[in-house]
Scaffold this active site. Structure first.
Site, mmCIF file in Angstrom:
data_model
loop_
_atom_site.group_PDB
_atom_site.id
_atom_site.type_symbol
_atom_site.label_atom_id
_atom_site.label_comp_id
_atom_site.label_asym_id
_atom_site.label_seq_id
_atom_site.Cartn_x
_atom_site.Cartn_y
_atom_site.Cartn_z
ATOM 1 N N THR A 132 44.774 40.265 47.598
ATOM 2 C CA THR A 132 43.622 40.485 48.485
ATOM 3 C C THR A 132 43.864 39.943 49.888
ATOM 4 O OG1 THR A 132 41.346 39.760 48.825
ATOM 5 C CG2 THR A 132 42.684 38.335 47.497
ATOM 6 N N ASP A 133 43.149 40.497 50.861
ATOM 7 C CA ASP A 133 43.229 39.962 52.232
ATOM 8 C C ASP A 133 42.551 38.598 52.341
ATOM 9 O OD1 ASP A 133 40.584 40.824 51.974
ATOM 10 O OD2 ASP A 133 40.553 42.013 53.808
ATOM 11 N N GLU A 134 41.751 38.242 51.314
ATOM 12 C CA GLU A 134 40.993 36.982 51.401
ATOM 13 C C GLU A 134 41.906 35.755 51.400
ATOM 14 O OE1 GLU A 134 37.422 36.545 49.206
ATOM 15 O OE2 GLU A 134 36.887 38.650 49.421
ATOM 16 N N TYR A 158 38.002 31.764 44.420
ATOM 17 C CA TYR A 158 38.643 33.066 44.138
ATOM 18 C C TYR A 158 39.877 33.257 45.013
ATOM 19 C CZ TYR A 158 39.616 38.036 44.746
ATOM 20 O OH TYR A 158 40.266 39.248 44.872
ATOM 21 N N LYS A 162 43.883 33.469 44.060
ATOM 22 C CA LYS A 162 44.741 34.628 44.359
ATOM 23 C C LYS A 162 45.931 34.176 45.220
ATOM 24 C CE LYS A 162 44.253 38.444 43.468
ATOM 25 N NZ LYS A 162 44.650 39.260 42.291
HETATM 26 P P1 NAD Z 1 37.476 43.928 38.397
HETATM 27 O O1 NAD Z 1 36.829 42.599 38.267
HETATM 28 O O2 NAD Z 1 36.636 45.147 38.517
HETATM 29 O O3 NAD Z 1 38.468 44.171 37.159
HETATM 30 C C1 NAD Z 1 39.312 43.191 36.662
HETATM 31 C C2 NAD Z 1 39.825 43.647 35.311
HETATM 32 O O4 NAD Z 1 40.735 42.630 34.825
HETATM 33 C C3 NAD Z 1 38.729 43.796 34.256
HETATM 34 O O5 NAD Z 1 38.918 44.989 33.549
HETATM 35 C C4 NAD Z 1 38.929 42.591 33.358
HETATM 36 O O6 NAD Z 1 38.540 42.824 31.997
HETATM 37 C C5 NAD Z 1 40.426 42.368 33.476
HETATM 38 N N1 NAD Z 1 40.832 40.970 33.179
HETATM 39 C C6 NAD Z 1 40.259 39.840 33.646
HETATM 40 N N2 NAD Z 1 40.909 38.766 33.158
HETATM 41 C C7 NAD Z 1 41.942 39.236 32.409
HETATM 42 C C8 NAD Z 1 42.977 38.623 31.667
HETATM 43 N N3 NAD Z 1 43.095 37.285 31.593
HETATM 44 N N4 NAD Z 1 43.865 39.397 31.014
HETATM 45 C C9 NAD Z 1 43.749 40.764 31.049
HETATM 46 N N5 NAD Z 1 42.767 41.395 31.721
HETATM 47 C C10 NAD Z 1 41.881 40.640 32.407
HETATM 48 O O7 NAD Z 1 38.449 43.773 39.649
HETATM 49 P P2 NAD Z 1 38.884 44.868 40.727
HETATM 50 O O8 NAD Z 1 37.897 44.865 41.820
HETATM 51 O O9 NAD Z 1 39.258 46.102 40.020
HETATM 52 O O10 NAD Z 1 40.212 44.165 41.288
HETATM 53 C C11 NAD Z 1 41.479 44.389 40.680
HETATM 54 C C12 NAD Z 1 42.508 43.559 41.431
HETATM 55 O O11 NAD Z 1 42.538 43.934 42.809
HETATM 56 C C13 NAD Z 1 42.223 42.061 41.411
HETATM 57 O O12 NAD Z 1 43.453 41.391 41.289
HETATM 58 C C14 NAD Z 1 41.612 41.777 42.770
HETATM 59 O O13 NAD Z 1 41.889 40.465 43.188
HETATM 60 C C15 NAD Z 1 42.334 42.784 43.628
HETATM 61 N N6 NAD Z 1 41.598 43.248 44.815
HETATM 62 C C16 NAD Z 1 40.315 43.711 44.714
HETATM 63 C C17 NAD Z 1 39.662 44.205 45.837
HETATM 64 C C18 NAD Z 1 38.254 44.727 45.781
HETATM 65 O O14 NAD Z 1 37.649 44.958 46.832
HETATM 66 N N7 NAD Z 1 37.682 44.958 44.616
HETATM 67 C C19 NAD Z 1 40.325 44.208 47.081
HETATM 68 C C20 NAD Z 1 41.636 43.716 47.156
HETATM 69 C C21 NAD Z 1 42.260 43.254 46.011
HETATM 70 O O1 DAU Z 2 38.490 41.509 50.783
HETATM 71 C C1 DAU Z 2 38.861 41.864 49.493
HETATM 72 C C2 DAU Z 2 37.895 41.272 48.505
HETATM 73 O O2 DAU Z 2 36.676 41.981 48.649
HETATM 74 C C3 DAU Z 2 38.370 41.320 47.075
HETATM 75 O O3 DAU Z 2 39.524 40.518 46.963
HETATM 76 C C4 DAU Z 2 37.293 40.806 46.118
HETATM 77 O O4 DAU Z 2 37.728 40.955 44.781
HETATM 78 C C5 DAU Z 2 36.041 41.614 46.338
HETATM 79 O O5 DAU Z 2 34.999 41.109 45.534
HETATM 80 C C6 DAU Z 2 35.623 41.572 47.815
HETATM 81 O O6 DAU Z 2 35.164 40.267 48.188
HETATM 82 P P1 DAU Z 2 33.867 40.054 49.112
HETATM 83 O O7 DAU Z 2 33.306 38.714 48.877
HETATM 84 O O8 DAU Z 2 34.148 40.450 50.513
HETATM 85 O O9 DAU Z 2 32.949 41.219 48.461
HETATM 86 P P2 DAU Z 2 31.408 41.255 48.047
HETATM 87 O O10 DAU Z 2 31.121 42.672 47.702
HETATM 88 O O11 DAU Z 2 31.037 40.198 47.075
HETATM 89 O O12 DAU Z 2 30.693 40.924 49.422
HETATM 90 C C7 DAU Z 2 30.929 41.699 50.593
HETATM 91 C C8 DAU Z 2 30.148 41.058 51.737
HETATM 92 O O13 DAU Z 2 28.734 41.255 51.480
HETATM 93 C C9 DAU Z 2 30.340 39.569 51.850
HETATM 94 O O14 DAU Z 2 30.301 39.193 53.212
HETATM 95 C C10 DAU Z 2 29.135 38.968 51.123
HETATM 96 C C11 DAU Z 2 28.052 40.002 51.375
HETATM 97 N N1 DAU Z 2 27.045 40.152 50.314
HETATM 98 C C12 DAU Z 2 27.458 40.360 49.055
HETATM 99 C C13 DAU Z 2 26.558 40.528 48.018
HETATM 100 C C14 DAU Z 2 27.038 40.740 46.597
HETATM 101 C C15 DAU Z 2 25.689 40.130 50.638
HETATM 102 O O15 DAU Z 2 25.301 39.960 51.807
HETATM 103 N N2 DAU Z 2 24.791 40.295 49.630
HETATM 104 C C16 DAU Z 2 25.163 40.480 48.320
HETATM 105 O O16 DAU Z 2 24.281 40.594 47.436
#
Ligand code: NAD
Ligand code: DAU
Length: 361
Positions: A132-134, A158, A162
């Site tokens: 992630t970019d975080e 988180y 990562k």
């Molecule tokens: P998600 O939470 O929707 O899915 C995660 C999946 O991993 C789930 O199916 C869960 O059951 C599985 N899991 C959790 N713990 C596990 C374990 N110990 N062993 C096997 N499986 C396990 O997450 P996502 O949003 O699909 O993100 C996927 C990946 O991409 C993550 O590594 C996240 O950090 C990264 N990522 C997400 C975003 C985003 O915006 N969602 C952006 C950048 C990177």
């Molecule tokens: O940047 C990549 C990341 O983006 C991924 O690595 C994470 O897995 C993914 O969850 C996401 O993280 P964020 O914290 O940016 O996403 P989230 O959707 O939780 O929140 C997006 C923005 O919106 C953040 O600034 C918090 C805000 N927010 C979020 C929720 C859930 C609100 O204002 N209200 C809300 O109820």
């Protein structure tokens, strides 16, 4: 064949659905099925012999080693993680368990397997770690977007977990020569995203006439990318990325949270007339800020664009419109999550814990 971890989650299920729609290469999907894992995301593959689902933990070295020997994948794509920042604040343990210890155990098993390979099987193998970019922390409004050389400065449990996993992956490359690739992507949105993250939460709450909670002043900025563009980038990195390298992935779509929510409200106003809500934007409510809330993320994606010839196809407007359309067409998927029905299905098929690793096709 390839081994995908976390393939029942949001990005993982999109990745597998797109992979199997385009390629005749089987996927072993190892997923623990936490609350975020939902096999209904993969219902379209229920009769597809190219999808082999295994319930299990990436931290289970014995299971992962067995799968690697049995299926001999040419690549492992690690998407398994605990992914929600708010949950990492209230309960960080699972994040350390999966994102750090789990990735370490996975690397151990994969490295042992890779060392046992020979010739082109060894030379062509790849371990792609999806991050992630975080990990780069927060930018102020005037700072340049994150490049791959930006210092790691994570803010939440988180992002710290990562960051830890990224360091371990790089260490296995440097120490053992494991052919690793890391991608650091910005915020994704699209079909099958669990309605705890900003965009699906806002859509689902608005449809039920519930309040739309905006943390703090709502002026935090995220760089949004449609999940299908992320999946294309992952396939491209897997195909042409250089082992040991990191690639930042982003959509050049920087938006404040309030802009995002207002866009959703305006689109819903056009796409979904409601007898409950006359003006969706009236549901917006400012609530207490997230502790340690990062102000701005922005990705400089020039490396993947120039070296691997990748670029996103969706604009934010086109992607959000499609996403709202998907949620409107899949209200049963949302209801099954809200009622817990999807968990009951998992428990009926797998039991409440993961001691039994049942394989289904
Ligand atoms: P998600 O939470 O929707 O899915 C995660 C999946 O991993 C789930 O199916 C869960 O059951 C599985 N899991 C959790 N713990 C596990 C374990 N110990 N062993 C096997 N499986 C396990 O997450 P996502 O949003 O699909 O993100 C996927 C990946 O991409 C993550 O590594 C996240 O950090 C990264 N990522 C997400 C975003 C985003 O915006 N969602 C952006 C950048 C990177
Ligand atoms: O940047 C990549 C990341 O983006 C991924 O690595 C994470 O897995 C993914 O969850 C996401 O993280 P964020 O914290 O940016 O996403 P989230 O959707 O939780 O929140 C997006 C923005 O919106 C953040 O600034 C918090 C805000 N927010 C979020 C929720 C859930 C609100 O204002 N209200 C809300 O109820």
């Amino acid at each position: 064949m390839i081994l995908v971890t976390g393939g029942a989650g949001f990005i993982g299920s999109n990745f597998i659905l797109e992979w199997l729609a385009q390629l005749d290469e089987a996927v072993v999907n190892l997923d623990k099925l936490t609350y975020a894992g939902n096999l209904q995301n993969l219902a379209l593959l229920s009769d597809n012999a190219y999808h082999i689902f295994v319930r299990g933990d990436i931290g289970d070295n014995e299971l992962v080693s067995k799968l690697l020997i049995q299926y001999q994948p040419r690549a492992v794509i690690n998407l398994a993680a605990e992914s929600h920042v708010d949950r990492s604040i209230s309960g960080p343990g699972a994040f350390i368990h999966t994102n750090i210890v789990g990735t370490f155990q996975l690397l151990e098993a994969v490295n042992t397997y890779w060392q046992s390979l020979h010739g082109t099987q060894k030379g062509d193998f790849r371990f792609l770690h999806v991050s992630t970019d975080e990990v780069y922390g927060s930018l102020n409004q005037h700072e340049a977007a994150f490049t791959e050389k930006h210092r790691y400065q994570p803010s939440s449990p988180y992002s710290a977990s990562k960051a830890g996993s990224d360091h371990l992956v790089n260490a296995y490359h440097r120490t053992h020569g494991l052919p690793t690739l890391i991608t650091n992507c910005s915020n994704n949105y699209g079909p099958y995203q669990f309605p705890e993250k900003l965009i699906p939460l806002m859509i689902v709450n608005a449809l039920s006439g519930k309040s739309l909670p905006i943390y703090g002043d709502g002026m935090q900025i995220r760089d949004w990318l449609h999940v299908s563009d992320h999946c294309t980038a992952l396939r491209r990195v897997l195909e042409a990325g250089k082992p040991g390298e990191t690639y930042n992935i982003g959509g050049r779509n920087e938006k404040t949270n309030i802009e995002v929510v207002q866009t959703i409200c305006a689109l819903l106003q056009k796409l979904h007339e409601s007898d409950k809500v006359s003006d969706y934007s009236k549901l917006i409510t400012f609530v207490k800020d997230r502790p340690g809330h990062d102000r701005r993320y922005a990705i400089d994606a020039r490396k993947i664009e120039c070296e691997l010839d990748w670029e996103p196809t969706e604009t934010f407007e086109s992607g959000v419109r499609k996403t709202i359309g998907w949620y409107l067409d899949n209200l049963n998927w949302v209801t099954d999550i809200q009622t817990g029905e999807y968990r009951q299905w998992i428990e009926q098929h797998y039991g409440p814990d993961i001691d039994e690793n049942i394989t289904v096709r």
